[in-house]
Design an enzyme around this catalytic site. Structure first.
Site, mmCIF file in Angstrom:
data_model
loop_
_atom_site.group_PDB
_atom_site.id
_atom_site.type_symbol
_atom_site.label_atom_id
_atom_site.label_comp_id
_atom_site.label_asym_id
_atom_site.label_seq_id
_atom_site.Cartn_x
_atom_site.Cartn_y
_atom_site.Cartn_z
ATOM 1 N N ASP A 12 0.906 -1.196 0.030
ATOM 2 C CA ASP A 12 -0.151 -0.075 0.065
ATOM 3 C C ASP A 12 0.720 1.327 -0.069
ATOM 4 O OD1 ASP A 12 -2.420 -1.675 0.220
ATOM 5 O OD2 ASP A 12 -2.141 -1.630 2.366
ATOM 6 N N GLY A 14 1.626 2.702 -2.659
ATOM 7 C CA GLY A 14 1.265 3.611 -3.781
ATOM 8 C C GLY A 14 1.883 3.389 -5.004
ATOM 9 N N LYS A 15 2.178 1.981 -5.240
ATOM 10 C CA LYS A 15 3.094 1.445 -6.274
ATOM 11 C C LYS A 15 1.981 1.583 -7.498
ATOM 12 C CE LYS A 15 3.211 -2.658 -4.507
ATOM 13 N NZ LYS A 15 2.725 -2.124 -2.932
ATOM 14 N N ASN A 37 -5.287 -11.041 -3.793
ATOM 15 C CA ASN A 37 -5.646 -10.679 -2.235
ATOM 16 C C ASN A 37 -5.230 -9.141 -1.726
ATOM 17 O OD1 ASN A 37 -2.765 -11.337 -3.269
ATOM 18 N ND2 ASN A 37 -2.260 -11.907 -0.930
ATOM 19 N N ALA A 38 -4.474 -8.490 -2.797
ATOM 20 C CA ALA A 38 -4.088 -6.774 -2.386
ATOM 21 C C ALA A 38 -4.600 -6.280 -3.660
ATOM 22 C CB ALA A 38 -2.622 -6.803 -2.127
ATOM 23 N N HIS A 40 -4.548 -2.151 -5.757
ATOM 24 C CA HIS A 40 -3.878 -1.134 -5.980
ATOM 25 C C HIS A 40 -5.200 0.072 -6.384
ATOM 26 C CE1 HIS A 40 -0.114 -2.661 -6.668
ATOM 27 N NE2 HIS A 40 -0.446 -3.470 -7.892
ATOM 28 N N THR A 301 -8.862 -4.107 -1.050
ATOM 29 C CA THR A 301 -9.348 -5.234 -1.345
ATOM 30 C C THR A 301 -10.480 -5.623 -0.159
ATOM 31 O OG1 THR A 301 -7.478 -6.356 -2.326
ATOM 32 C CG2 THR A 301 -9.202 -7.812 -1.797
ATOM 33 N N GLY A 303 -11.363 -3.490 2.535
ATOM 34 C CA GLY A 303 -11.994 -2.329 3.130
ATOM 35 C C GLY A 303 -11.536 -2.310 4.658
ATOM 36 N N ASP A 334 1.984 14.761 0.863
ATOM 37 C CA ASP A 334 0.957 15.750 1.199
ATOM 38 C C ASP A 334 0.260 15.628 2.311
ATOM 39 O OD1 ASP A 334 0.172 13.721 -0.710
ATOM 40 O OD2 ASP A 334 -1.729 14.590 -0.483
ATOM 41 N N GLY A 415 0.266 13.855 -4.137
ATOM 42 C CA GLY A 415 -1.188 13.461 -4.379
ATOM 43 C C GLY A 415 -1.264 12.226 -5.141
HETATM 44 P P1 GDP Z 1 -0.432 0.141 -3.618
HETATM 45 O O1 GDP Z 1 -0.882 -1.092 -3.438
HETATM 46 O O2 GDP Z 1 0.992 0.124 -3.253
HETATM 47 O O3 GDP Z 1 -0.760 0.578 -5.103
HETATM 48 O O4 GDP Z 1 -1.110 1.205 -2.840
HETATM 49 P P2 GDP Z 1 -2.712 1.440 -2.612
HETATM 50 O O5 GDP Z 1 -3.024 1.794 -3.800
HETATM 51 O O6 GDP Z 1 -3.584 0.251 -1.943
HETATM 52 O O7 GDP Z 1 -2.752 2.592 -1.467
HETATM 53 C C1 GDP Z 1 -2.137 3.870 -2.144
HETATM 54 C C2 GDP Z 1 -3.250 4.903 -1.622
HETATM 55 O O8 GDP Z 1 -2.712 6.180 -1.895
HETATM 56 C C3 GDP Z 1 -4.276 4.891 -2.975
HETATM 57 O O9 GDP Z 1 -5.481 5.443 -2.510
HETATM 58 C C4 GDP Z 1 -3.640 6.117 -3.800
HETATM 59 O O10 GDP Z 1 -4.781 6.893 -4.603
HETATM 60 C C5 GDP Z 1 -3.224 7.175 -2.759
HETATM 61 N N1 GDP Z 1 -2.046 7.603 -3.166
HETATM 62 C C6 GDP Z 1 -1.015 7.170 -3.762
HETATM 63 N N2 GDP Z 1 0.192 8.481 -3.885
HETATM 64 C C7 GDP Z 1 -0.448 9.424 -3.243
HETATM 65 C C8 GDP Z 1 0.018 10.573 -2.893
HETATM 66 O O11 GDP Z 1 1.138 10.913 -3.183
HETATM 67 N N3 GDP Z 1 -0.774 11.494 -2.124
HETATM 68 C C9 GDP Z 1 -2.021 10.965 -1.755
HETATM 69 N N4 GDP Z 1 -2.853 11.770 -0.991
HETATM 70 N N5 GDP Z 1 -2.455 9.902 -1.758
HETATM 71 C C10 GDP Z 1 -1.739 9.017 -2.822
#
Ligand code: GDP
Length: 424
Positions: A12, A14-15, A37-38, A40, A301, A303, A334, A415
């Site tokens: 999680d 932000g990949k 199971n996970a 994005h 996935t 909640g 941010d 963001g």
């Molecule tokens: P992943 O599994 O690594 O892709 O991570 P997730 O998508 O589960 O979680 C990352 C969350 O942070 C998501 O809701 C993205 O939209 C959000 N996100 C990613 N980068 C940023 C950021 O720089 N700033 C903010 N505020 N949200 C971000």
């Protein structure tokens, strides 16, 4: 050129957003491990999407998405996901599925549920997607490869054997109805039909793409702490989350992975159980959770509310090292704009001994965080595109983390959108 986008923490980080952003310049995006199971979370012009199996580059019409051999392929979930994005106006993506990928079967999910029921409160916090039973079967050599769908007769024999084994546990240990081999064959016949248009020798396809100089992204799921070898075993996932495994799970030579983008979050979050040294609780955690990510830190996935903590430079240094980071992206910076002071975990205190090296799980259980506090910047930094334009305390925070982890932070994400990125 091949670039891997992987997590340096618990997942999680932000990949998804970073892959989606880098995919603008990519030709092919490959998922190489894990399953449904996970997830994005991706925000773009079509809306907000939670992807579980599809690679994050799926939203562009110039990219091809590959499900590599290392993935746990849940066929119905995969096709439901394709449907859910095309229904929202995303053009039908170009998809390829490795003929060596193995399929998550309904009984894998059943076993996951039975085991969580049996363990009750002592469970691993599985998402019950069948991932652990799937990978157990793969390595016990009773998994089912997509290519095996070409010989249904041989498969029937294999399915009989699987049922013999599984039914002992199902009836004896879990007190459930036994599996019916015919129902499993029916499941496999339906998968065969669904998969047929997409199956390919994807390793060979990638070999040719590399020769042609195509840009290829390998998209990892979860992060270093969830790796079965190098993570917080046993509270880990069942397939390797490391960039090194990208070579295995995509079927390409390891030396072709030239760039390893390790994604790390400006604070910590984790889902499921397991050691988490810089975890915070109560109102402090609730506030960060509410403000975190894009609309709160809740699992894409499941909640489930994510566990929250301050940035852990010990875990992240280790996370980047095991990934072999050539570039680090610091995300969700941010979110921290509301804090007067921001604690960063710079070392662990283990029985009075101070260390910056991430230990094994048994030692980790005894670790207490050593914090240094940095001054906050107290303003909104979304919309800023140049590093020099960030407030001084914000740059100080980035540079402090960079120094503590010892890997170059080349991108800062401020963001959730594709364009919310600052290159350094
Ligand atoms: P992943 O599994 O690594 O892709 O991570 P997730 O998508 O589960 O979680 C990352 C969350 O942070 C998501 O809701 C993205 O939209 C959000 N996100 C990613 N980068 C940023 C950021 O720089 N700033 C903010 N505020 N949200 C971000």
């Amino acid at each position: 050129m091949v670039t891997a986008v992987v997590g340096a923490n618990w997942g999680d980080e932000g990949k998804g957003k970073i892959t989606d952003m880098l995919a603008q310049e990519a030709d092919i995006i490959v998922r190489f491990q894990g399953g449904a199971n996970a997830g994005h979370t991706i925000v773009n012009k079509y809306g907000k999407f939670a992807l579980h199996t599809l690679p994050s580059g799926i939203f562009y019409d110039h990219t091809t998405s590959v499900i590599g051999n290392g993935v746990a392929l849940n066929v119905p979930v995969f096709f439901n996901e394709v449907k859910s994005i095309t229904e929202k106006g995303v053009p039908m993506p170009k998809l390829l599925i490795s003929d060596r990928a193995q399929m998550v079967m309904s009984y894998h999910i059943l076993f996951d549920q039975c085991e969580e029921e049996r363990l009750a409160g002592r469970s691993f916090g599985s998402t019950k997607s069948g991932i652990a039973p799937f990978y157990s079967d793969k390595y016990a050599k009773i998994g089912i490869q997509v290519s095996e769908l070409n010989d249904m007769e041989a498969l029937r024999e294999k399915v009989n054997n699987i049922c013999t084994l599984k039914n002992v546990m199902l009836t004896g240990l879990y007190g459930k109805e036994p599996l019916d081999p015919e129902a499993i064959m029916e499941e496999l016949r339906s998968y065969k039909e669904m998969l047929a248009p997409y199956v390919k020798d994807t390793a060979l396809y990638l070999e040719n793409a590399i020769k042609e100089g195509k840009n290829i992204l390998l998209e990892g799921q979860l992060g270093t702490m969830k790796d079965p070898d190098h993570g917080i075993y046993p509270m880990v996932t069942s397939s390797s989350t490391l960039a090194a495994f990208g070579a295995v799970g995509a079927g390409i030579p390891p030396y072709e992975i030239k760039k390893i983008v390790a994604v790390t979050k400006a604070y910590s979050s984790a889902v499921g159980a397991g050691e988490f040294v810089s975890e915070i609780f109560g109102e402090e955690a609730d506030e960060l959770r509410r403000r975190g990510g894009d609309g709160g830190e809740y699992g894409a996935t499941t909640g489930r509310p994510r566990r929250m903590g301050w940035y852990d430079a010990v875990a992240s240094k280790y996370g980047c090292r095991l990934q072999g980071a050539t570039d680090v992206v610091l995300t969700v910076l941010d979110v921290l704009g509301y804090l007067d002071e921001i604690p960063v975990c710079v070392a662990y205190d283990i029985d009075g001994k101070i260390t910056t090296d991430f230990p094994t799980t048994s030692e980790l259980k005894k670790a207490k965080p050593v914090y240094e506090k940095l001054p906050g910047w107290k303003c909104e930094i979304r919309g800023i595109r140049k590093y020099e334009d960030l407030p001084e305390n914000c740059r100080r925070y980035v540079e402090f983390i960079e120094e503590k982890i010892g890997y170059p932070v080349t991108m800062v994400s401020n963001g959730p959108g594709r364009e919310d990125i600052i290159y350094r």
